[in-house]
Design an enzyme around this catalytic site. Structure first.
Site, PDB file in Angstrom:
ATOM      1  N   LYS A 127      -3.678  35.762  98.328  1.00 48.85           N
ATOM      2  CA  LYS A 127      -2.374  35.081  98.362  1.00 48.85           C
ATOM      3  C   LYS A 127      -2.507  33.584  98.626  1.00 48.85           C
ATOM      4  CE  LYS A 127       0.300  38.799  97.891  1.00 48.85           C
ATOM      5  NZ  LYS A 127       1.214  38.988  96.773  1.00 48.85           N
ATOM      6  N   SER A 143      -8.682  42.561  96.720  1.00 54.17           N
ATOM      7  CA  SER A 143      -7.695  41.503  96.940  1.00 54.17           C
ATOM      8  C   SER A 143      -7.498  41.101  98.397  1.00 54.17           C
ATOM      9  CB  SER A 143      -6.351  41.910  96.337  1.00 54.17           C
ATOM     10  OG  SER A 143      -5.911  43.129  96.902  1.00 54.17           O
ATOM     11  N   GLU A 167       9.443  34.577 100.402  1.00 52.08           N
ATOM     12  CA  GLU A 167       9.786  35.966 100.677  1.00 52.08           C
ATOM     13  C   GLU A 167       8.486  36.677 101.021  1.00 52.08           C
ATOM     14  OE1 GLU A 167       8.994  34.946  97.702  1.00 52.08           O
ATOM     15  OE2 GLU A 167       7.527  36.478  97.136  1.00 52.08           O
TER      16      GLU A 167
HETATM   17  C1  PLP Z   1      -4.171  42.247  99.833  1.00 53.79           C
HETATM   18  C2  PLP Z   1      -3.077  42.353  98.852  1.00 53.79           C
HETATM   19  N1  PLP Z   1      -3.346  42.792  97.609  1.00 53.79           N
HETATM   20  C3  PLP Z   1      -2.382  42.912  96.684  1.00 53.79           C
HETATM   21  C4  PLP Z   1      -1.068  42.626  96.959  1.00 53.79           C
HETATM   22  C5  PLP Z   1      -0.052  42.858  95.900  1.00 53.79           C
HETATM   23  O1  PLP Z   1       0.461  41.693  95.326  1.00 53.79           O
HETATM   24  P1  PLP Z   1       0.039  41.245  93.864  1.00 53.79           P
HETATM   25  O2  PLP Z   1       0.257  42.392  92.955  1.00 53.79           O
HETATM   26  O3  PLP Z   1       0.945  40.095  93.582  1.00 53.79           O
HETATM   27  O4  PLP Z   1      -1.376  40.841  93.898  1.00 53.79           O
HETATM   28  C6  PLP Z   1      -0.724  42.158  98.243  1.00 53.79           C
HETATM   29  C7  PLP Z   1       0.673  41.810  98.585  1.00 53.79           C
HETATM   30  O5  PLP Z   1       1.074  41.613  99.700  1.00 53.79           O
HETATM   31  C8  PLP Z   1      -1.751  42.015  99.192  1.00 53.79           C
HETATM   32  O6  PLP Z   1      -1.480  41.573 100.446  1.00 53.79           O
END
Ligand code: PLP
Lengths: 401, 277
Positions: free
Chosen positions: A94, A383, A116
């Site tokens: 993020k 992620s 948000e």
């Molecule tokens: C670690 C992590 N991965 C994935 C996501 C999902 O968001 P996005 O699909 O935009 O990557 C989030 C959202 O809070 C997150 O904190």
């Protein structure tokens, strides 16, 4: 689709029939201003250099790619590599996007940023960059999510942000997004809205994708260097879709690389308690763009469920809608139970604690890897780290702190 | 299409301005909607904007959000809103009804199917908040095919080019949103609105209504002096919200009749401006 000349969105933010600018007239001028400011920033070498500097020295990029040998061996098929976005400052992908948008806000002379948040990860990342650049920060968060994510609420407050509980609608992420939009339209002259994923009206889906594409660009270079070739498939979880778009986008023109997005099946698609918009939704209009949505037969947006708050969203970025229809990417689902199993597997086999969002991508790899040969390669966008989810996982295991 | 235009022509001949109240269909209960619509007409409404409840009313403030939630809690769908309009039409074939809402319920029904059903039910115009002109061209064309007026918004921040874009698509009237913000925000700045309307009039012959932030007879009267129509929404919803079901019609009547008197007094003094150039 001619993959080599993929250049979406068009000038008005359309990815085929998806995307666009579906907002009230009151927001149009603000979006025009943002689009022009972003276009100018992209062409400004100083902006580009500052973004690169911050990613390197503040976030800690490039994030490594790690060969999960033990886990690959245990699964007995393809080799699994992890793109370690969990090692970024604040613990997830993020922050890449937040830095880009905060630098843009500063350039536009906006002293106040709003955001948000669902799980609180984007809120924490926004609060962090706002503190770094000396901006006032307001984070909208569903009252329901504030209950579920108390630690992140405290983190945001420590960083000087105000966290505003949203009591309308289902009191979750989608309602927080509505409320942030309402704030923006009211305070447009001094306020920049930092959207946390590849959703919202144009230019947000494109801009957030561009800031997150550093993930895919690094991956292409790192895979070449480490393996001498590109992976057979790239796998990422999809909430709004920003980490997935970030790693997919540079790979779109690379032939032979499957792109697989993993949505949250919650208790199972058949139960209706899930968050799989691409798999089980229909196209519609929400939050400023046309995309796949979870909705009832009357076009009302339905409530979603996932063990991971970051995937708990009834829409999805419009570029994913296009990648699905065009066939360039595939979208699959993973249930709460499978994600939890993958969470535990990774803790034990690789001593890495994944976020529950990322655990969805990992869980799909456990299904896919054994069907492939040992010399095939899966690259997973890891992620985020799982510290924020300790509470949820412990609760599921019947443990209280 | 003719009905909304005819209202403005009649009012112009009388030197009066249009009063356009807004209520949300099904709030607080679908059984109350048709009686409320007739009450609005008796109190002096010339046209009525009828809100279609939506789960995510992004452009609305807390008052209309709550109205939407109350209606949704009673299970009110777009289909049912159209049925309510048809019931209203049994006793009132003249007062134009403009549906106001968001794109998704309409797209879920199918734009063409919606336009056909709206026409059959006696709807006269449709305002989709999240269809700005660039995304609303096809929709406006379909509405026109069924003789319905597409109503578009303009804002203080709309450029001259956008005013022309809206003018090219709009019929019935154009809805000028008087301030930055959501519905039900603080009161509007009459002088700022007065400064902007002449620019809009140089680009379109379609009547201009003004709304957002009009809460009392005095403001309505001031706006009536500069615009062709006064739109008033959140203040009426508040009255409904604070009334018991059996009192809602009486209280809404008192509120709107007072606003009507204020507007007519102002336009009488002024001798009536014209919107036709
Ligand atoms: C670690 C992590 N991965 C994935 C996501 C999902 O968001 P996005 O699909 O935009 O990557 C989030 C959202 O809070 C997150 O904190």
């Amino acid at each position: 689709m001619a993959e080599h000349d993929y250049d979406l969105p068009d000038a008005r933010g359309h990815f085929g029939p998806y995307g666009g600018v579906f907002v009230a007239e009151t927001l149009i001028a603000a979006l025009d201003e943002l689009r022009e400011a972003y276009a100018a920033a992209q062409r400004d070498p100083q902006f580009v250099a500052e973004f690169a500097y911050e990613l390197k020295h503040y976030v800690g990029r490039p994030s490594p790619i790690y060969h999960a040998r033990h886990w690959s061996d245990a699964l007995g098929g393809a080799q699994i590599y992890l793109k370690r976005e969990d090692l970024n400052h604040t613990g997830a992908h993020k922050i890449n996007n937040c830095i880009g948008q905060a630098l843009l806000a500063r350039r536009m002379g906006k002293p106040r940023v709003i955001a948000e948040t669902g799980a609180g990860q984007h809120g924490v990342a926004t609060a962090t960059v706002a503190a770094r650049y000396g901006m006032q920060c307001i984070v909208y968060m569903g009252a329901e999510d504030i209950q579920r994510q108390a630690a992140n609420v405290y983190r945001m407050k420590l960083l000087g942000a105000s966290v505003v509980p949203v009591e309308s609608g289902s009191r979750t992420l989608k309602d927080a997004l509505n409320e942030a939009m309402r704030d923006w339209v009211t305070n447009v002259s001094d306020t920049f809205y930092i959207i946390g994923t590849v959703a919202g009206p144009h230019p947000y889906p494109m801009m957030v994708r561009d800031f997150q594409s550093i993930i895919g660009r690094e991956s292409i270079a790192q895979m070449q260097e480490q393996c001498g070739r590109q992976p057979d498939a790239v796998i990422a979880c999809v909430g709004g879709g920003s980490n997935a778009m970030g790693i997919f986008h540079p790979y779109i023109p690379v032939a032979g690389v499957r792109l697989i997005g993993v949505e949250a099946a919650g208790d199972g698609i058949a139960t209706g308690r899930h968050a799989a918009s691409l798999t089980a939704g229909r196209p519609g209009v929400l939050h400023g763009n046309r995309t796949y949505l979870l909705q009832d037969e009357n076009g009302q947006i339905t409530e979603t469920h996932s063990i991971s708050a970051g995937l708990d969203y009834p829409g999805v970025g419009p570029e994913h809608a296009w990648l699905k229809d065009s066939g360039r990417a595939e979208y699959v689902t993973v249930s709460d139970a499978e994600a939890l199993q993958a969470f535990h597997d990774l803790c034990r086999r690789e001593d890495i604690i994944p976020a529950l969002e990322s655990s969805h991508a990992l869980a799909y790899a456990t299904r896919l890897a054994p069907t492939l040969a040992k010399d095939q390669i899966l690259l997973i966008n890891f992620s985020g780290r799982g510290d924020k989810d300790m509470h949820t996982v412990a609760e599921k295991s019947g443990i209280t702190f | 299409m003719a009905k909304i235009q005819a209202v403005f022509e009649r009012l112009q001949a009388q030197g009066r301005k249009a009063l356009i109240p807004f209520i949300t269909a099904g709030d607080p209960d679908p059984a109350l909607t048709v009686p409320l619509l007739h009450t609005l007409v008796r109190a002096g409404a010339d046209i009525i904007e009828l809100g279609v409840p939506f789960s995510d009313p992004m452009a609305d403030g807390p008052t209309i959000q709550r109205a939407s939630e109350r209606a949704l809690a009673k299970g009110v769908s777009l289909r049912q809103v159209l049925e309510l309009v048809a019931s209203f039409r049994i006793d009132d074939q003249h007062t134009p009804i403009v549906l106001m809402g968001y794109a998704n319920p309409i797209e879920a029904m199918g734009v063409d199917a919606f336009a056909a059903a709206a026409d059959r039910s006696g709807v006269d115009g449709v305002l989709v908040v999240d269809y700005p002109p660039e995304e609303g061209i096809e929709f406006a064309q379909i509405l026109h095919q069924y003789g319905l007026d597409p109503i578009f918004l303009l804002a203080p921040t709309s450029s001259d080019q956008r005013i022309s874009q809206v003018a090219a698509l709009a019929s019935g009237y154009i809805y000028y949103v008087s301030l930055k913000g959501v519905t039900g925000s603080a009161s509007l700045d009459v002088a700022a609105v007065a400064a902007r309307i002449p620019e809009i009039r140089t680009r379109t012959g379609v009547p201009v209504g003004v709304g957002f932030g009009i809460r009392d007879a005095a403001t309505a009267a001031a706006v009536a002096e500069i615009a062709d129509a006064v739109v008033i929404g959140s203040r009426i919803i508040e009255e409904i919200e604070q009334s018991s079901a059996d009192q809602a019609c009486t209280r809404v009547f008192a509120l709107l009749a007072d606003i009507r008197r204020g507007m007519d007094a102002a336009t009488n003094r002024q001798g009536g401006t014209t919107w036709v150039r």
